[in-house]
Scaffold this motif. Sequence first.
Motif, PDB file in Angstrom:
ATOM      1  N   UNK A  87      12.589  35.590  55.040  1.00 13.94           N
ATOM      2  CA  UNK A  87      13.052  36.478  55.731  1.00 13.94           C
ATOM      3  C   UNK A  87      12.256  37.760  56.081  1.00 13.94           C
ATOM      4  N   UNK A  88      11.217  38.460  54.979  1.00 13.74           N
ATOM      5  CA  UNK A  88      10.831  39.641  55.231  1.00 13.74           C
ATOM      6  C   UNK A  88       9.690  39.285  55.536  1.00 13.74           C
ATOM      7  N   UNK A  89       8.864  37.645  55.228  1.00 20.72           N
ATOM      8  CA  UNK A  89       7.671  37.772  56.086  1.00 20.72           C
ATOM      9  C   UNK A  89       7.599  37.096  57.817  1.00 20.72           C
ATOM     10  N   UNK A  90       9.061  36.937  58.273  1.00 23.95           N
ATOM     11  CA  UNK A  90       9.333  36.509  58.824  1.00 23.95           C
ATOM     12  C   UNK A  90       9.198  37.724  59.981  1.00 23.95           C
ATOM     13  N   UNK A  91      10.243  38.404  59.592  1.00 25.65           N
ATOM     14  CA  UNK A  91       9.987  39.588  60.831  1.00 25.65           C
ATOM     15  C   UNK A  91       8.083  40.963  60.633  1.00 25.65           C
ATOM     16  N   UNK A  92       8.220  40.365  59.476  1.00 24.53           N
ATOM     17  CA  UNK A  92       7.135  40.829  59.940  1.00 24.53           C
ATOM     18  C   UNK A  92       5.909  40.749  60.505  1.00 24.53           C
ATOM     19  N   UNK A  93       6.131  39.018  60.494  1.00 23.09           N
ATOM     20  CA  UNK A  93       5.253  38.393  61.608  1.00 23.09           C
ATOM     21  C   UNK A  93       5.675  38.625  63.223  1.00 23.09           C
ATOM     22  N   UNK A  94       6.945  38.844  63.593  1.00 23.25           N
ATOM     23  CA  UNK A  94       7.445  39.034  65.062  1.00 23.25           C
ATOM     24  C   UNK A  94       6.426  40.178  65.663  1.00 23.25           C
ATOM     25  N   UNK A  95       7.378  41.151  64.181  1.00 24.88           N
ATOM     26  CA  UNK A  95       7.282  42.275  64.304  1.00 24.88           C
ATOM     27  C   UNK A  95       5.607  43.231  64.941  1.00 24.88           C
ATOM     28  N   UNK A  96       4.504  42.443  64.612  1.00 26.94           N
ATOM     29  CA  UNK A  96       3.148  42.948  64.892  1.00 26.94           C
ATOM     30  C   UNK A  96       2.415  41.388  65.120  1.00 26.94           C
ATOM     31  N   UNK A  97       3.160  40.373  65.591  1.00 28.53           N
ATOM     32  CA  UNK A  97       2.297  39.388  66.693  1.00 28.53           C
ATOM     33  C   UNK A  97       2.731  39.678  67.881  1.00 28.53           C
ATOM     34  N   UNK A  98       1.658  39.499  68.893  1.00 27.06           N
ATOM     35  CA  UNK A  98       1.407  40.419  70.108  1.00 27.06           C
ATOM     36  C   UNK A  98       2.285  39.035  71.124  1.00 27.06           C
ATOM     37  N   UNK A  99       2.836  37.755  71.247  1.00 30.86           N
ATOM     38  CA  UNK A  99       3.741  36.798  70.981  1.00 30.86           C
ATOM     39  C   UNK A  99       4.400  36.897  71.897  1.00 30.86           C
ATOM     40  N   UNK A 100       5.556  37.861  70.968  1.00 29.48           N
ATOM     41  CA  UNK A 100       6.611  37.974  71.062  1.00 29.48           C
ATOM     42  C   UNK A 100       6.568  39.241  72.202  1.00 29.48           C
ATOM     43  N   UNK A 101       5.756  40.076  72.309  1.00 28.92           N
ATOM     44  CA  UNK A 101       5.921  41.538  73.162  1.00 28.92           C
ATOM     45  C   UNK A 101       6.605  42.784  72.779  1.00 28.92           C
ATOM     46  N   UNK A 102       6.888  42.734  71.487  1.00 26.07           N
ATOM     47  CA  UNK A 102       8.396  44.167  71.339  1.00 26.07           C
ATOM     48  C   UNK A 102       7.268  44.981  71.701  1.00 26.07           C
ATOM     49  N   UNK A 103       6.528  45.203  70.767  1.00 23.57           N
ATOM     50  CA  UNK A 103       5.317  46.490  70.738  1.00 23.57           C
ATOM     51  C   UNK A 103       6.378  47.840  70.439  1.00 23.57           C
ATOM     52  N   UNK A 104       6.589  47.242  68.906  1.00 22.15           N
ATOM     53  CA  UNK A 104       7.335  48.354  67.434  1.00 22.15           C
ATOM     54  C   UNK A 104       6.091  49.486  67.424  1.00 22.15           C
ATOM     55  N   UNK A 105       6.797  50.580  67.427  1.00 22.09           N
ATOM     56  CA  UNK A 105       5.625  51.441  66.935  1.00 22.09           C
ATOM     57  C   UNK A 105       6.155  51.379  65.288  1.00 22.09           C
ATOM     58  N   UNK A 106       4.598  52.016  65.159  1.00 22.74           N
ATOM     59  CA  UNK A 106       4.348  51.587  63.550  1.00 22.74           C
ATOM     60  C   UNK A 106       5.510  52.020  62.384  1.00 22.74           C
TER      61      UNK A 106
END
Length: 407
Positions: A87-106
């Motif tokens: 789960x941790x790996x998945x969340x890290x992938x989603x927050x850092x990959x541009x394909x999901x378009x989240x643009x989460x601040x560091x």
Amino acid sequence: MAALDSQKLSPTEETEVQQWITTSERLKSSPSDASILDKLNSHLTSCTTLLGTKPSKADVAIYESLAPAVKSWSPEQRTGERGHPHILRHLDFVQNSGVFGLKVDDADKVKVDLDEVLYVKPPTDAKAEKERLKKEKAAAAAAAAGGSGSGITTTLVDRTKAAAETVVNAAVEVKDKAAAAVGAAPATEKPKKEKKEKAPKPQKAPAVTTPPSPHLIDLRVGHILKAIKHPEADSLYVSTIAMGDQPGTDDTSEYEGQVCRTVCSGLNGLIPLEEMQGRKVVVVANLKPVKMRGIKSCAMVLAASPKLKEGEVDDHKGPVELVIPPAGAVTGERVTFEGWRGEPEGVLNPKKKVWETFQPGFTTTDSLEVVFDGKLVKEAGKEEVGKLTTASGGVCTVKTLKGATVR
């Protein structure tokens, strides 16, 4: 996110996305529900995204539901023996990959320390496990037989002994009668049989040898389940890769329900460790295993790097890009070069240098497709260019490197 909303999904995928969105709603109200977290973590064991490899709005929904809670997870909850590392790996992938378009601040991201792994599930030796189950079954059968009563066992032994004595006595009696009959009858010599001339043995046909060809190299789709830094070598990663082996195959072990091989690759410092996690790759599966700084490596990950010009020396500084299997490729599926299809060798004989002979023909085109160029290897027998494809015709590619060396 707009791109994900407009993406085309099959009816089955649409249903699965809706199910995961429903799960995300449940997690919003109960982010510490162990049954849901265990199920999600188990699902992500062999998946990059919730749909396998395809990103979807379900990944975003799970991230938005869980991220606030995961930020406060303890190290034990993250990567401990009862933790949820996938789960941790998945969340890290989603927050850092541009394909999901989240643009989460560091500052708002879930903090992930790749070196903080509290527990690694030990691999199961498939052969040893099979032997253990066989012994347990035999012990159970013996116990069941022993419980049927000593009186019956004794009776069976006695009957066996009696039957054996009867057979021996009968044999002795027949022998005595035969000896008496021979003594009473006149001696007659049996006519000697004429010796038959032996027919000459047919000569064995010469063994059929397969001419050398790129198809002798066993290239397959592999799925990296996890990758870590080699404890004794700064330039190496150690990956656990499923590649379609059957249970009990030599040099395999079981990891989280899948038959895997351990593979060492000199990619540390060239490809980020996070990009090695949970992804599909192409592997060379029939090289002879070798030990690399104390760890046995049982395959090789295929990657591309710029071709050296005449006189240049490889400084191993990159860039390097992993070969990407076509979308939808199945773990363990063979990939072969068009025009050079055939069955691979079991394990390549190092003395025949099949890999060393044909690897120089592995390259990439201007359209970033991986190919074998017969013009570069005289032993190929023809000067054709064949794409590296799956049986369904999907082509293996790289991200940006044109005219590269692939090895």
